[in-house]
Scaffold this active site. Sequence first.
Site, PDB file in Angstrom:
ATOM      1  N   GLN A   1      24.602  38.511  11.036  1.00 54.30           N
ATOM      2  CA  GLN A   1      25.795  37.892  11.610  1.00 54.30           C
ATOM      3  C   GLN A   1      26.106  36.571  10.914  1.00 54.30           C
ATOM      4  O   GLN A   1      25.298  35.645  10.948  1.00 54.30           O
ATOM      5  CB  GLN A   1      25.578  37.653  13.114  1.00 54.30           C
ATOM      6  CG  GLN A   1      26.708  36.956  13.819  1.00 54.30           C
ATOM      7  CD  GLN A   1      26.345  36.616  15.261  1.00 54.30           C
ATOM      8  OE1 GLN A   1      25.159  36.447  15.582  1.00 54.30           O
ATOM      9  NE2 GLN A   1      27.324  36.532  16.126  1.00 54.30           N
TER      10      GLN A   1
ATOM     11  N   GLU B   1      26.697  39.606  22.218  1.00 52.18           N
ATOM     12  CA  GLU B   1      25.511  38.904  21.728  1.00 52.18           C
ATOM     13  C   GLU B   1      24.820  38.148  22.857  1.00 52.18           C
ATOM     14  O   GLU B   1      23.592  38.170  22.988  1.00 52.18           O
ATOM     15  CB  GLU B   1      25.888  37.931  20.608  1.00 52.18           C
ATOM     16  CG  GLU B   1      24.692  37.171  20.065  1.00 52.18           C
ATOM     17  CD  GLU B   1      25.075  36.034  19.123  1.00 52.18           C
ATOM     18  OE1 GLU B   1      24.174  35.533  18.435  1.00 52.18           O
ATOM     19  OE2 GLU B   1      26.251  35.648  19.099  1.00 52.18           O
TER      20      GLU B   1
END
Length: 394
Positions: free
Chosen positions: A131, A249
Amino acid sequence: MADLETFRAQTRAWLEANCPPECRGAPPLEADMVWGGRNAVYPTPAHKVWLERMAERGWTAPEWPREYGGGGLSREEAKVLAAELRRIKAHPALYSFGVWMLGPALLAFGTEEQKQRFLPPIVRGEIRWCQGYSEPGAGSDLASVQTRAVDQGDHWIVNGQKIWTSYADKADWIFCLVRTDPEAPKHLGISFVLFDMATPGVTTRPITLISGKSPFCETFFDDVRVEKENLIGALNRGWDVAKALLAHERTMIGAMGDTGVGRPLGQVAADNLGLDEAGRLDEPLLRARIADYDIDAAAFRLAMERAGDQMKAKQAHPAIASILKYYGSELNKRRHELAMAAGGSEALEWEGDRSNDGQAARDWLRTKANSIEGGTSEVQLNIIAKHLLQLPGA
């Protein structure tokens, strides 16, 4: 309900027949987790078989649609599957930021071509993702990202730096926030793109934490070519994708507080500190702290389940991810602090085979990052105060 019980019986029988003995028992150490990808590492051949069998059924992403490689299960069926996996103490077949974060964003914002291209390989564990969000000057204030993507017709040229990029040195691809319109207000002008970490101009540098280990890296982009077909969502509207992904997340990080597997803390403490004449842990204060923790952990598991049902029904408050992230992070830190107390002086051992190279102490130190990564606890409390409790801003 009868159909659900039939599904449970079929699932139980399939798991008993297909989950190898090597993939059951105590939760795997970090070195034994299967992340898949081009350079996948398997602790044993059985772990590769376990991944292949689960992926074939789509059960590495059980609620994703079948047309994208998922299991196509209902929410209730997915709960049954999770319960049956816990029952036999099965190790997760795949750990994947693609499953936990990118996949849900692609399902919501990706084109049909992008879904067909990326989702089935994610389910099969063929691509390992990282990410690209935080930057040295854009952490909690994520919308201040300055990594720049300059338009070159059919592609962009990307320059900039990311920080705290988990497993960037091991990832195959990255999902990344880049600024495509530097003149727009900071929440606008950001785009969400995907690109291969093997692209020329991408370099990584690991960052070591106080635990002596770390998944984190610095990541640098120097004239990196990114094809425009890898834009997810609308140009300059990447913040919409980023916010949706952050919710997944934060829920993922919060789920670390759900400790329904592994040895109970009371058993760990009893093994190390002994029992009194009544058969209770021979440390009354620690016994009370563990009892408090167990009650809170049980309540959190129920809260996670309820929140999952609400999210599936699109009835969840937008701030629910921040609630789960905050409480789950703090709960996980409490667990590891108690594990250190329950382990006695031997829990402080830093290296050697007996302690799995100081696993308990290193894990305890690693949890200090839980309340920072994915949005600090302070930021989550501000979100809850503003968006859920409707409290005035400072």
